[in-house]
Design a protein around this motif. Structure first.
Motif, PDB file in Angstrom:
ATOM      1  N   LYS A 185       0.945  -1.255   0.018  1.00 14.06           N
ATOM      2  CA  LYS A 185       0.064   0.000   0.020  1.00 14.06           C
ATOM      3  C   LYS A 185       0.961   1.467  -0.225  1.00 14.06           C
ATOM      4  O   LYS A 185       0.566   2.453  -0.416  1.00 14.06           O
ATOM      5  N   ALA A 191      -9.095   2.854  -3.944  1.00  7.99           N
ATOM      6  CA  ALA A 191      -9.567   3.100  -2.677  1.00  7.99           C
ATOM      7  C   ALA A 191      -9.917   1.653  -2.211  1.00  7.99           C
ATOM      8  O   ALA A 191      -9.978   1.463  -0.863  1.00  7.99           O
ATOM      9  N   PHE A 199      -6.909   0.286  -0.401  1.00  8.63           N
ATOM     10  CA  PHE A 199      -6.565   1.161   0.740  1.00  8.63           C
ATOM     11  C   PHE A 199      -7.622   0.768   2.076  1.00  8.63           C
ATOM     12  O   PHE A 199      -7.325   0.852   3.165  1.00  8.63           O
ATOM     13  N   SER A 200      -8.670  -0.059   1.498  1.00 12.68           N
ATOM     14  CA  SER A 200      -9.595  -0.491   2.609  1.00 12.68           C
ATOM     15  C   SER A 200      -9.070  -1.720   3.082  1.00 12.68           C
ATOM     16  O   SER A 200      -9.414  -2.313   4.188  1.00 12.68           O
ATOM     17  N   ILE A 210      -1.874   5.080   5.971  1.00 19.47           N
ATOM     18  CA  ILE A 210      -3.260   4.882   5.414  1.00 19.47           C
ATOM     19  C   ILE A 210      -4.371   5.452   5.695  1.00 19.47           C
ATOM     20  O   ILE A 210      -5.272   5.799   5.067  1.00 19.47           O
ATOM     21  N   ARG A 222      -6.734   7.095   2.860  1.00 20.85           N
ATOM     22  CA  ARG A 222      -8.259   7.199   2.788  1.00 20.85           C
ATOM     23  C   ARG A 222      -8.866   8.401   2.758  1.00 20.85           C
ATOM     24  O   ARG A 222      -9.628   8.668   2.076  1.00 20.85           O
ATOM     25  N   ALA A 227      -8.733   9.662  -0.695  1.00 28.49           N
ATOM     26  CA  ALA A 227      -9.758   8.956  -1.579  1.00 28.49           C
ATOM     27  C   ALA A 227     -11.151   9.575  -1.588  1.00 28.49           C
ATOM     28  O   ALA A 227     -11.495   9.751  -2.486  1.00 28.49           O
ATOM     29  N   VAL A 264     -16.122   5.117  -0.568  1.00 28.11           N
ATOM     30  CA  VAL A 264     -16.325   4.052   0.338  1.00 28.11           C
ATOM     31  C   VAL A 264     -17.807   3.673   0.783  1.00 28.11           C
ATOM     32  O   VAL A 264     -18.186   3.608   1.686  1.00 28.11           O
ATOM     33  N   ASN A 305     -12.022   5.727   7.878  1.00 26.26           N
ATOM     34  CA  ASN A 305     -12.373   5.843   6.346  1.00 26.26           C
ATOM     35  C   ASN A 305     -12.371   6.794   5.420  1.00 26.26           C
ATOM     36  O   ASN A 305     -12.818   6.818   4.288  1.00 26.26           O
ATOM     37  N   GLY A 306     -11.731   7.834   5.866  1.00 29.45           N
ATOM     38  CA  GLY A 306     -11.424   9.196   5.433  1.00 29.45           C
ATOM     39  C   GLY A 306     -12.640  10.219   5.423  1.00 29.45           C
ATOM     40  O   GLY A 306     -12.613  11.154   4.734  1.00 29.45           O
TER      41      GLY A 306
END
Ligand SMILES: Cc1cc2nc3c(=O)[nH]c(=O)nc-3n(C[C@H](O)[C@H](O)[C@H](O)COP(=O)(O)OP(=O)(O)OC[C@H]3O[C@@H](n4cnc5c(N)ncnc54)[C@H](O)[C@@H]3O)c2cc1C
Ligand code: SF4
Ligand code: SF4
Lengths: 429, 462
Positions: free
Chosen positions: A43, A62, A65-66, A88, A92, A95, A104, A229-230
């Motif tokens: 990543k 994305a 990245f999860s 990370i 996120r 993203a 997401v 989760n961004g």
């Protein structure tokens, strides 16, 4: 510059990575998939390609990245000190900035659906429980299985919703005679809606130690599910709401009994609000007096040893990632457990290995989450204990689901519950 | 891009879940642990589950003339797994079973994707040991370490990977599967292909099964650390230990640049002005270890060490080793790019080599710290630099050239354990001459005439 605002904030972390691959030795996801994209090195490379313009921010990216439980095991094993947790989170957040929340969408969609189910559940009580969850008769925990799949499979065993939320069970201020101190309790969602038994134990133990407890009504979700989760915008709003609620009531210290709550109050709020002068001050102030309950009882107000009654339990302790690696708390809960008469602590093989819950990770990657959990369950089984103690309600859910599905007779509780049990036993004598 | 039918055939053999084709996955197989190396994206990544599947993949590649790049954990330091011509990356990680541990014959049979530590975890329960221990034991695969003929800290007494490989199963470039060697200690039937494939870096065939030799684990061990204010004295001490017929399991050295960096990093209590530190470990039966430790201490003192410490217990041992274990990580944090070489010289030439490296560093105004396996002559001159600085990188390349020249002129070799890959390909004729390179090429072409297996590594196609 915080990781929530710009990818540039992590260029130094990226440069530190020498691609040695040491992170492969500990990554729970990589251990299951054996694909390079699962591990930190993979990543990190993707973020580098993104910054270099060799890859675009796509939904596919994305998705990759999860693939991280944010367990921080790679941080600890990295010879170069790379803070992958920062990388990370920044990736996120980027993203979501570039692709919007729909990058997401699976998380947002499923989480929303679940949230609605639970809210409905609180209103309709047992009728809802009967429709959505199939109750599993069990002696200690009120648990159930999903009757239908809302996107997380029907394998997972869930706790039943509490009849009453924790916060409605107690007055806002719980007084004691001659209080030593006034402590504010941030309950977090899981303790408020599901594991009210943990919350009651926290209040009981604090009261037992002559501490006045306040549970601000205005508090809400810690926002970690959003920030990891961004979804920085939602996380920021929640941070402010919580700061306002606690500021209104004031306290000498703040305690939490879940690892996300601790992470939020100690680190994340201040990072989210770094550009907001008014709230940044508040976030820093509360960060400096936030404690995990076990940390509080060992370092801030050493808990009373007299009055501890016998508790016959063989206990193994699971280290929640964000308590252990995230906040450096692993000795404290063990110290509490070993000081309880009758409790025998038997360590499992890798107590610090991620249980695979990781909040929304288990929603987006249910199969992987279960695979990771199976290792944990096997390690627990080998200890031949009757109780698993841990420091986080999310881990408790995952561990319970694991032992239940494996058919192992094992109670899963928060450390503080065993301490409360001991004080109670002490009173009986 | 690969033709659609190629992908279809691969999916047919392996199943869609074992064939990666999306950009975001492919890009994570474009590199390995080698610093300052250009990355290349493969066209597809496949993860076979059996020898038969490997053979099918090789046959498909042969039909369409697509290069295949075998890959274990991608921790090699010579660019060995970078798919320079695109094509297929063959990830061996799903072939990860320990097939058998045979206590009567002292062998283990493993698939290539088994991690070295996983094998050792299994055999230590039986009081046995698989000695090769590269710094990456917890991550590197058996297939990768056999293909690089990895060394490690125990090389002096226990040798390197090639001394433990008794048999292999390989898929050749034409898809044929063959077995060579086995569980017998003695075997002179035909050419020694087991030896040929050990260290072949995936250029001659794909290894799908390995029979390794195990040894009884030593009963105990003892570590001794010695500080020197002079390089020659340290060199004499190394020679003297061996001359006294003591073969330590490990005999490591760190130079002044390394000591300074490490000391800043971990505060292990090393004197900052020391010219060299030696770290010695003897192992074996308790009585022998006790005796050898005392002898080593005496020798180190006689040879003029300014300070000698013997670890009394495991904690003290860990403390002594902390400095050595932290060497690479500490150095790696100092500058963004860490170029780690492994030029190797005869043991007696260690002081000369260290001095040569220091001169090269001064000449090119570079920071070069050297540590390594003094007991087997394998040094790790480590150039601390920044890939983004073009001028400095030019000097780095010149310095690397000169380090290799120095090693060869002292009767040494380009690479002790990291392999040739892409990184050292252009220096081969310095060591073997044109005729030597031609012989390598003839072997390559006899087994892989169309250069399908890991092309662009070790031997260039003319
Ligand atoms: C921090 C660090 C420390 C290190 N320390 C040491 C050390 O002390 N000693 C040492 O010797 N090395 C060391 N190395 C180098 C490296 O770890 C070893 O070479 C290791 O054995 C490579 O294993 P791998 O599984 O990562 O192989 P990879 O890097 O994946 O592959 C290595 C080579 O083998 C080929 N290959 C892989 N699997 C197969 C197969 N099944 N069949 C045919 N070919 C195959 C590949 O094509 C490639 O050419 C170190 C590396 C790092 C990053
Ligand atoms: S262990 Fe650290 S330096 Fe090594 S590849 Fe992983 S993140 Fe990079
Ligand atoms: S944080 Fe945990 S899951 Fe994420 S890459 Fe690191 S080790 Fe893997």
């Amino acid at each position: 510059m915080s990781v929530y605002n710009s990818l540039d904030s992590i260029t130094d972390e990226l440069h530190k990575c020498m691609k040695c691959g040491n992170c492969m030795a500990v990554c729970p996801i990589y251990k299951e998939t054996r694909q390079e994209v699962g591990v930190a090195r993979g990543k990190i490379s993707l973020v580098e390609y993104l910054l270099a313009g060799e890859l675009d921010m796509t939904e596919g990216l994305a998705d990759r990245f999860s693939l991280c439980t944010t367990c921080m095991a790679c941080n600890t094993n990295c010879p170069c000190g790379v803070r992958f947790d920062k990388i990370i989170l920044a990736a996120r957040a980027e993203a979501v900035r570039k692709k919007g929340l729909h990058s997401v969408k699976k998380i947002a969609f499923t989480a929303l659906k679940m949230q609605r189910l639970f809210d409905l559940g609180m209103k309709t009580g047992s009728i809802f429980q009967g429709v959505a969850l199939k109750h599993l008769p069990h002696k200690s925990d009120r648990i159930a299985r999903m009757r239908f799949d809302v996107g997380i499979g029907t394998e997972k065993v869930f706790p039943m919703l509490a009849k009453k939320t924790l916060r409605s069970e107690f007055p806002e201020v719980i007084r004691v005679n001659n209080p030593k101190m006034r402590v504010a309790f941030f309950t977090g969602c899981m303790i408020n809606y599901f594991y009210t038994d943990i919350g009651r134990a926290v209040v009981e133990v604090l009261n037992e130690n002559d501490i006045e407890v306040v549970i601000p009504r205005g508090q809400g979700c810690c926002g970690i599910p959003a920030s990891v989760n961004g979804d920085v915008v939602s996380a920021r709003a929640l941070a402010k709401r919580n700061l306002r609620a606690f500021e209104k009531l004031g306290a000498d210290a703040l305690v939490v009994a879940c690892s996300s709550g601790g992470t939020a109050w100690k680190h994340v709020f201040a990072e989210l609000l770094e550009n907001d002068p008014e709230f940044k001050v508040l976030a820093d102030k509360w960060a400096s007096k936030s404690y995990d309950i076990s940390e509080f009882l060992i370092h801030k107000v050493p808990f009373k040893k007299e009055g501890l009654g016998r508790v016959e339990r063989k206990v193994t302790y699971h280290d929640p990632c964000h308590l252990n690696r995230g906040q450096g708390i692993s000795r404290e809960p063990r110290e509490i457990l070993t000081s309880i008469p009758g409790v025998e602590v038997i360590e499992m093989k890798e107590p610090g290995r991620c249980c695979g819950m990781a909040g929304s990770f288990s929603i987006v990657h249910p199969d992987l989450s279960v695979q990771i959990s199976d290792h944990k369950t096997a390690d627990i089984a080998l200890t031949h204990t009757d109780t698993v103690a841990t420091g986080c309600p999310a881990c408790r859910l995952q561990l319970k689901s694991g032992v239940e599905n494996a058919g192992i007779e094992e109670e899963v509780v928060h450390t503080i519950q065993i301490l409360a049990e001991s004080y109670r036993a002490g009173k009986k004598n | 891009m690969l033709a659609r039918e190629v992908l279809q055939e691969l999916v047919q053999v392996l199943g869609a879940e074992n064939v990666l084709t999306e950009q975001e996955d492919l890009m994570t197989y474009a590199y390995d642990a080698t610093a300052a190396m250009k990355h290349h994206k493969p066209d597809v990544v496949v993860s076979p589950l059996s020898t038969e599947q490997v053979s099918e993949v090789v046959k498909i590649a042969g039909r369409y003339q697509i290069p295949i790049y075998p890959r274990g954990s991608g921790t090699n330091l010579s660019g060995g797994t970078i798919p320079t011509k695109g094509g297929i990356v063959l990830s061996m990680l799903n072939l990860n079973k320990i097939i058998e541990v045979d206590q009567d014959n002292l062998t283990a049979t493993v698939q290539p994707g088994v991690i070295i530590q996983a094998l050792n975890d299994q055999v230590t329960k039986l009081g046995l040991l698989y000695p090769p221990d590269p710094g990456t034991v917890t991550t590197a695969t058996m297939g990768g370490s056999v293909s690089e003929c990895s060394g490690g800290l125990r090389g002096l007494k226990y040798g390197v990977t090639k001394h433990y490989i008794m048999g292999i199963k390989v898929v050749l470039a034409n898809g044929e599967v063959l077995r060579w060697g086995g569980k017998t200690v003695k075997n002179v039937t035909g050419y020694d292909l087991v030896a040929l494939f050990t260290g072949a870096e995936g250029t001659l065939g794909i290894i799908t099964e390995i029979i390794v030799k195990l040894i009884p684990a030593p009963e105990t061990r003892k570590s001794i650390l010695a500080v020197f204010d002079n390089l020659d004295k340290a060199g004499n001490a190394i020679a003297s230990i061996i001359r006294n017929k003591i073969i330590p399991a490990t005999l490591e050295i760190m130079d002044n640049a390394t000591i300074q960096t490490v000391e800043h990093f971990v505060h292990a209590g090393l004197p900052m002005d020391a010219e060299a530190v030696l770290l010695v470990e003897v192992d074996g039966y308790r009585e022998v270890v006790e005796r050898e430790a005392v002898l080593v201490e005496q020798i180190l003192q006689t040879e003029g060490s300014v300070e000698v410490k013997i670890a009394k217990n495991d904690q003290e041992r860990d403390l002594l080793w902390l400095a050595r274990r932290s060497a690479l990580p500490a150095l790696a944090q100092k500058r963004p790019t860490t170029v780690l070489e492994d030029a190797t010289v005869p043991r007696s030439k260690i002081p000369d080599m260290l001095k040569a490296i220091r001169k090269i560093a001064e000449k090119h105004r570079l920071l070069i710290a050297t540590f390594g396996h003094a007991g087997d002559g394998n040094l790790h001159p480590t150039i601390l630099t920044d890939q983004r600085d073009e001028d400095e990188m030019k000097r780095v390349h010149l310095a690397v050239d000169e380090i290799f020249q120095a090693a060869i002129s002292l009767g040494g070799t380009l690479s002790g354990e990291h392999g040739i890959g892409i990184a050292k390909m252009k220096y081969l004729d310095w060591e073997f001459g044109e005729a030597g390179v031609a012989a390598l090429r003839q072997i390559k072409e006899a087994l892989d005439p169309n250069y399908l297996l890991n092309p662009g590594k070790i031997v260039r196609r003319d």
